[in-house]
Design an enzyme around this catalytic site. Structure first.
Site, PDB file in Angstrom:
ATOM      1  N   HIS A  68      31.207 -14.707 -15.711  1.00  0.00           N
ATOM      2  CA  HIS A  68      30.787 -13.406 -15.163  1.00  0.00           C
ATOM      3  C   HIS A  68      30.829 -13.488 -13.644  1.00  0.00           C
ATOM      4  CE1 HIS A  68      28.594 -12.805 -19.191  1.00  0.00           C
ATOM      5  NE2 HIS A  68      29.688 -12.043 -19.178  1.00  0.00           N
ATOM      6  N   ALA A  69      31.565 -12.559 -13.072  1.00  0.00           N
ATOM      7  CA  ALA A  69      31.931 -12.650 -11.656  1.00  0.00           C
ATOM      8  C   ALA A  69      30.752 -12.741 -10.694  1.00  0.00           C
ATOM      9  CB  ALA A  69      32.802 -11.444 -11.292  1.00  0.00           C
ATOM     10  N   GLU A  71      27.831 -13.969 -10.994  1.00  0.00           N
ATOM     11  CA  GLU A  71      26.902 -15.094 -11.176  1.00  0.00           C
ATOM     12  C   GLU A  71      27.383 -16.285 -10.353  1.00  0.00           C
ATOM     13  OE1 GLU A  71      26.703 -15.244 -15.480  1.00  0.00           O
ATOM     14  OE2 GLU A  71      26.123 -13.128 -15.553  1.00  0.00           O
ATOM     15  N   ARG A 126      30.955  -7.690 -12.892  1.00  0.00           N
ATOM     16  CA  ARG A 126      30.672  -8.667 -13.962  1.00  0.00           C
ATOM     17  C   ARG A 126      31.923  -9.088 -14.738  1.00  0.00           C
ATOM     18  NH1 ARG A 126      26.768  -9.883 -18.185  1.00  0.00           N
ATOM     19  NH2 ARG A 126      27.659  -9.576 -20.243  1.00  0.00           N
ATOM     20  N   ASN A 142      32.742 -12.800 -21.855  1.00  0.00           N
ATOM     21  CA  ASN A 142      31.895 -13.494 -22.830  1.00  0.00           C
ATOM     22  C   ASN A 142      31.654 -12.658 -24.084  1.00  0.00           C
ATOM     23  OD1 ASN A 142      30.782 -15.992 -23.355  1.00  0.00           O
ATOM     24  ND2 ASN A 142      28.702 -15.338 -22.796  1.00  0.00           N
ATOM     25  N   HIS A 195      25.953 -19.697 -16.413  1.00  0.00           N
ATOM     26  CA  HIS A 195      25.731 -18.291 -16.090  1.00  0.00           C
ATOM     27  C   HIS A 195      24.453 -18.165 -15.262  1.00  0.00           C
ATOM     28  CE1 HIS A 195      28.509 -16.686 -19.284  1.00  0.00           C
ATOM     29  NE2 HIS A 195      28.288 -17.880 -19.793  1.00  0.00           N
ATOM     30  N   TYR A 247      19.393 -12.472 -26.608  1.00  0.00           N
ATOM     31  CA  TYR A 247      19.655 -11.311 -27.478  1.00  0.00           C
ATOM     32  C   TYR A 247      20.959 -11.567 -28.230  1.00  0.00           C
ATOM     33  CZ  TYR A 247      21.693 -10.398 -22.897  1.00  0.00           C
ATOM     34  OH  TYR A 247      22.297 -10.549 -21.672  1.00  0.00           O
ATOM     35  N   GLU A 269      21.662 -20.478 -18.469  1.00  0.00           N
ATOM     36  CA  GLU A 269      21.370 -19.335 -17.601  1.00  0.00           C
ATOM     37  C   GLU A 269      20.529 -19.923 -16.465  1.00  0.00           C
ATOM     38  OE1 GLU A 269      22.167 -16.123 -17.697  1.00  0.00           O
ATOM     39  OE2 GLU A 269      23.106 -15.922 -19.669  1.00  0.00           O
TER      40      GLU A 269
END
Lengths: 307, 99
Positions: A68-69, A71, A126, A142, A195, A247, A269
């Site tokens: 994800h760009a 991050e 993102r 993702n 991430h 989630y 994360e």
């Protein structure tokens, strides 16, 4: 000067590529750089292989950052990891042995087009930068993997941030990484993707609530890894299956890697939990990376043993 | 200013809906305002007690904050001015490393 590269600062894509070339040149006994394909916008997809160059059959660990760009702490960590691994090779006899037994494949920026766009145009972008028939750009890299593609937690709307793409592996970046890992799936014992932000260590499944078959081994390794993180600066990370800890989301890289036979598959994360969010300041790069390094070493050692 | 000052006045707001009604209203609000959702990744994931972090433009944040106050929904402003924070972080770097 690249010999004084600042690992406690975020870098543009061009700077990261220059740094990769420099590492390839100056640590040729341990590092080799290669391209596994091209992005949607035609950029090379570069990977560094770290490990002693010997002829024996070696197990491997894969790390990717920057799916994800926005991050940015992810690519910062991947660079930190390379630097620390090289240092550890020369200063830690145990780690020198690890590098004779296994290779690390490190992809500092998977979503190169998105990262470039985030650096230059939209800081909070993102997705990738592909464009198909519709007016909106980008696919969530993702959600694009060929594993229960586009079910729960993904969207068929091209304008949504979790757009799964027109088809699984539609994104050349995802396809290239999947092809590379699939070919080496018997050698690769751990897959780790970085991430931000939530301070969590997640493992499969993301797409459903069932437990994975080797849950005890994976959970045990994750538990030790978050303890290692906490030992550095006292930062607490939660850990658990991605579906219940974070989630539900389908088409994720950790589920794909796991389903293709990689027994230890994790998504980190990284910091923080919202004070800065994606805008983690330069001053927090060092502690974030240092604590994460401990976790990665821990998981690597675990993956080398039988469980 | 970085990014041509496009984030001037933007905010990042944390809202945790305490029941299903608030969650549904929040989802509608996010759709209408077309917010940049930082957490969770997707509006459809928002349920009661879900921590939601949203990045909103200057105009949208006024509308959102008005709504939250009128509906008595607890919220916290995580970043009061995104542009200011980005510029501040850039200026704290040595001159030769500034973007």
């Amino acid at each position: 000067s690249l010999s004084r590269y600042n690992y406690e600062q975020y870098h543009s894509l061009d700077e990261i590529v220059r740094w990769m070339r420099h590492m390839n040149k100056t640590h040729a006994n341990l590092v080799s750089m290669f391209s596994i394909g091209k992005s949607y916008e035609g950029r090379k997809l570069l990977v560094l292989k770290l490990g002693e160059k010997n002829a024996s059959y070696k197990r491997a660990v894969w790390l990717d950052c920057g799916i994800h760009a926005r991050e940015w702490i992810g690519p910062a960590f991947c660079q930190w990891f390379v630097k620390e691994t090289i240092n550890a090779y020369y200063n830690e006899p145990e780690f020198k042995k690890v590098l004779s037994l296994l290779d690390f494949y490190v992809m500092p920026v998977l979503n190169v087009d998105g990262y470039h766009y985030s650096w230059n145009t939209d800081r909070f972008w993102r997705k990738t930068r592909s464009k198909y028939r519709f007016n909106c750009y980008g696919v969530d890299a993702n959600r694009n993997w060929k594993v229960n593609w586009c079910e729960e937690g993904a969207s068929l709307n091209p304008c949504d941030s979790t757009y799964c793409g027109p088809s699984p592996e539609s994104e050349p970046e995802v396809k290239a990484v999947a092809k590379f890992i699939y070919k080496r799936r018997k050698r690769i014992k751990a897959y780790m993707s970085f991430h931000a932000y939530a301070q969590m260590l997640l493992y499969p499944y993301s797409y459903q609530y069932d437990y994975i078959p080797n849950f005890k081994c994976v959970e045990s390794a994750a538990n030790k890894a978050v303890e290692a993180i906490r030992s550095a600066y006292g930062i607490r990370y939660r850990h658990g299956p991605a579906s219940s800890t974070l989630y539900l989301s389908s088409g994720s890289s950790i589920d794909w890697a796991y389903n293709n036979g990689i027994p230890y598959s994790y998504a980190f994360e990284l910091r923080d939990t919202g004070y800065y969010g994606f805008m983690l300041p330069d001053s927090l790069i060092k502690p974030t990376c240092a604590e994460t390094m401990l976790a990665v070493k821990n998981i690597t050692m675990h993956a080398l043993k039988k469980c | 200013h970085l990014y041509n000052n496009r984030y001037a006045g933007d905010k990042v707001i944390r809202i945790v809906p305490k029941n299903d009604k608030e969650a549904n209203e929040l989802k509608n609000m996010y759709h209408q305002l077309q917010v940049d959702l930082w957490k969770p990744n997707s509006i459809s994931s928002i349920l009661k007690d879900t921590v939601t972090d949203v990045h909103t433009s200057s105009n949208s944040s006024r509308t959102l904050l008005d709504y939250l106050r009128k509906a008595n929904i607890k919220h916290k402003i995580l970043v009061n001015n995104v542009q200011k924070l980005l510029d501040m972080q850039n200026s704290s770097r040595p001159t030769r490393h500034r973007r």
